[in-house]
Design an enzyme around this catalytic site. Sequence first.
Site, PDB file in Angstrom:
ATOM      1  N   PRO A  66       0.837  -1.203   0.000  1.00 13.29           N
ATOM      2  CA  PRO A  66       0.000   0.000   0.000  1.00 13.29           C
ATOM      3  C   PRO A  66       0.872   1.254   0.000  1.00 13.29           C
ATOM      4  O   PRO A  66       1.932   1.273   0.624  1.00 13.29           O
ATOM      5  CB  PRO A  66      -0.808  -0.123   1.291  1.00 13.29           C
ATOM      6  CG  PRO A  66      -0.117  -1.138   2.124  1.00 13.29           C
ATOM      7  CD  PRO A  66       0.709  -1.978   1.217  1.00 13.29           C
ATOM      8  N   HIS A  67       0.427   2.252  -0.728  1.00 14.65           N
ATOM      9  CA  HIS A  67       1.219   3.475  -0.826  1.00 14.65           C
ATOM     10  C   HIS A  67       0.314   4.665  -1.084  1.00 14.65           C
ATOM     11  O   HIS A  67      -0.791   4.522  -1.584  1.00 14.65           O
ATOM     12  CB  HIS A  67       2.277   3.360  -1.927  1.00 14.65           C
ATOM     13  CG  HIS A  67       1.716   2.959  -3.247  1.00 14.65           C
ATOM     14  ND1 HIS A  67       1.408   1.650  -3.562  1.00 14.65           N
ATOM     15  CD2 HIS A  67       1.385   3.684  -4.334  1.00 14.65           C
ATOM     16  CE1 HIS A  67       0.928   1.589  -4.795  1.00 14.65           C
ATOM     17  NE2 HIS A  67       0.894   2.810  -5.281  1.00 14.65           N
TER      18      HIS A  67
END
Length: 151
Positions: A66-67
Amino acid sequence: MDLSSLLSPDCTRCAVAGSSKKKVLELIGQLAAPRLSGTTSFDVFESLLNRERLGSTGIGLGVAIPHGRLSTANKPVAILLTLNEPVDFDAIDNQPVDIVFALVVPEEEHEQHLQTLAAVAQRLNEKTCTRALREAKSDQELFDLFTQAEV
Protein backbone atom coordinates in the site's frame (compact mmCIF):
# COMPACT_ATOMS: atom_id res chain seq x y z
CA MET A 1 18.33 1.76 -3.86
CA ASP A 2 19.00 1.85 -0.12
CA LEU A 3 15.63 0.94 1.35
CA SER A 4 17.03 1.16 4.87
CA SER A 5 17.08 4.95 4.46
CA LEU A 6 13.26 4.83 4.32
CA LEU A 7 12.56 2.04 6.77
CA SER A 8 13.47 2.26 10.44
CA PRO A 9 13.30 -0.36 13.20
CA ASP A 10 10.51 1.56 14.95
CA CYS A 11 8.36 1.26 11.80
CA THR A 12 8.88 -2.48 11.52
CA ARG A 13 6.47 -4.88 13.23
CA CYS A 14 6.57 -8.66 13.26
CA ALA A 15 3.49 -10.92 13.58
CA VAL A 16 0.92 -8.18 14.23
CA ALA A 17 -2.79 -8.85 14.47
CA GLY A 18 -4.53 -7.46 11.44
CA SER A 19 -8.07 -8.74 11.22
CA SER A 20 -8.85 -6.87 7.98
CA LYS A 21 -7.33 -4.70 5.28
CA LYS A 22 -8.85 -1.63 6.95
CA LYS A 23 -7.28 -2.51 10.33
CA VAL A 24 -3.88 -3.00 8.67
CA LEU A 25 -4.14 0.41 6.95
CA GLU A 26 -5.15 2.02 10.27
CA LEU A 27 -2.10 0.50 11.98
CA ILE A 28 0.13 1.82 9.20
CA GLY A 29 -1.34 5.28 9.77
CA GLN A 30 -0.60 5.05 13.50
CA LEU A 31 3.01 4.04 12.85
CA ALA A 32 3.73 6.53 10.05
CA ALA A 33 2.08 9.71 11.38
CA PRO A 34 4.56 10.42 14.21
CA ARG A 35 7.38 10.41 11.65
CA LEU A 36 5.58 13.01 9.47
CA SER A 37 5.24 16.38 11.15
CA GLY A 38 1.84 17.96 10.67
CA THR A 39 0.26 14.68 9.58
CA THR A 40 -2.31 12.65 11.50
CA SER A 41 -2.78 8.90 11.45
CA PHE A 42 -6.14 9.53 9.76
CA ASP A 43 -4.40 11.53 6.99
CA VAL A 44 -2.13 8.56 6.28
CA PHE A 45 -5.02 6.08 6.50
CA GLU A 46 -7.16 8.14 4.13
CA SER A 47 -4.30 8.48 1.61
CA LEU A 48 -3.73 4.72 1.61
CA LEU A 49 -7.44 3.96 1.43
CA ASN A 50 -7.93 6.35 -1.50
CA ARG A 51 -5.15 4.55 -3.37
CA GLU A 52 -6.74 1.16 -2.59
CA ARG A 53 -10.00 2.38 -4.11
CA LEU A 54 -8.17 2.73 -7.44
CA GLY A 55 -7.15 -0.92 -7.28
CA SER A 56 -5.66 -3.27 -4.75
CA THR A 57 -1.99 -2.95 -3.90
CA GLY A 58 -1.90 -6.68 -3.17
CA ILE A 59 0.75 -7.76 -5.68
CA GLY A 60 0.33 -11.50 -5.12
CA LEU A 61 2.10 -14.29 -3.28
CA GLY A 62 0.90 -12.96 0.07
CA VAL A 63 2.43 -9.49 -0.38
CA ALA A 64 0.86 -6.02 -0.46
CA ILE A 65 2.52 -2.66 -1.01
CA PRO A 66 0.00 0.00 0.00
CA HIS A 67 1.22 3.48 -0.83
CA GLY A 68 0.06 7.04 -0.93
CA ARG A 69 1.10 10.63 -1.43
CA LEU A 70 0.45 13.35 1.12
CA SER A 71 0.80 17.09 0.70
CA THR A 72 1.67 17.34 4.40
CA ALA A 73 4.44 14.73 4.23
CA ASN A 74 7.89 16.28 4.46
CA LYS A 75 9.81 13.06 3.68
CA PRO A 76 9.14 9.49 2.56
CA VAL A 77 8.30 6.97 5.30
CA ALA A 78 8.04 3.21 5.03
CA ILE A 79 6.33 0.67 7.28
CA LEU A 80 7.01 -3.09 7.16
CA LEU A 81 4.61 -5.53 8.77
CA THR A 82 4.19 -9.25 8.89
CA LEU A 83 0.76 -10.41 10.00
CA ASN A 84 0.15 -13.26 12.41
CA GLU A 85 -2.78 -14.34 10.21
CA PRO A 86 -3.15 -13.51 6.50
CA VAL A 87 -5.95 -11.07 5.60
CA ASP A 88 -7.96 -10.56 2.44
CA PHE A 89 -6.39 -7.66 0.56
CA ASP A 90 -8.17 -8.15 -2.78
CA ALA A 91 -4.78 -9.16 -4.21
CA ILE A 92 -4.39 -9.81 -7.91
CA ASP A 93 -3.99 -13.56 -7.28
CA ASN A 94 -6.92 -13.63 -4.80
CA GLN A 95 -4.58 -14.92 -2.08
CA PRO A 96 -4.59 -13.41 1.42
CA VAL A 97 -1.71 -11.16 2.45
CA ASP A 98 0.71 -11.61 5.36
CA ILE A 99 3.56 -9.27 4.34
CA VAL A 100 2.80 -5.56 4.02
CA PHE A 101 5.28 -2.86 3.00
CA ALA A 102 3.64 0.57 3.08
CA LEU A 103 5.09 3.74 1.63
CA VAL A 104 3.98 7.33 2.23
CA VAL A 105 5.71 10.05 0.23
CA PRO A 106 5.41 13.80 -0.27
CA GLU A 107 2.93 14.63 -3.00
CA GLU A 108 5.49 16.20 -5.33
CA GLU A 109 7.94 13.26 -5.30
CA HIS A 110 6.43 11.29 -8.20
CA GLU A 111 9.63 9.88 -9.66
CA GLN A 112 11.14 8.84 -6.34
CA HIS A 113 7.82 7.25 -5.40
CA LEU A 114 7.81 5.10 -8.55
CA GLN A 115 11.47 4.11 -8.19
CA THR A 116 10.97 3.14 -4.56
CA LEU A 117 7.86 1.10 -5.34
CA ALA A 118 9.76 -0.75 -8.07
CA ALA A 119 12.68 -1.50 -5.73
CA VAL A 120 10.36 -2.75 -2.99
CA ALA A 121 8.35 -4.90 -5.40
CA GLN A 122 11.56 -6.41 -6.76
CA ARG A 123 12.80 -7.13 -3.23
CA LEU A 124 9.51 -8.71 -2.18
CA ASN A 125 9.38 -10.80 -5.34
CA GLU A 126 12.43 -12.75 -4.13
CA LYS A 127 11.16 -15.99 -2.61
CA THR A 128 14.15 -16.28 -0.28
CA CYS A 129 13.39 -12.80 1.06
CA THR A 130 9.68 -13.40 1.68
CA ARG A 131 10.37 -16.81 3.22
CA ALA A 132 12.86 -15.26 5.65
CA LEU A 133 10.51 -12.38 6.50
CA ARG A 134 7.72 -14.83 7.32
CA GLU A 135 10.06 -16.72 9.65
CA ALA A 136 11.25 -13.61 11.54
CA LYS A 137 10.65 -13.81 15.28
CA SER A 138 11.05 -10.14 16.28
CA ASP A 139 10.68 -6.62 14.94
CA GLN A 140 14.45 -6.16 14.86
CA GLU A 141 15.02 -9.46 13.04
CA LEU A 142 12.39 -8.48 10.47
CA PHE A 143 14.09 -5.11 9.92
CA ASP A 144 17.54 -6.72 9.64
CA LEU A 145 16.35 -9.36 7.19
CA PHE A 146 14.70 -6.82 4.91
CA THR A 147 17.59 -4.36 4.90
CA GLN A 148 20.65 -6.64 5.03
CA ALA A 149 20.18 -8.55 1.81
CA GLU A 150 19.86 -5.53 -0.43
CA VAL A 151 22.05 -5.54 -3.48
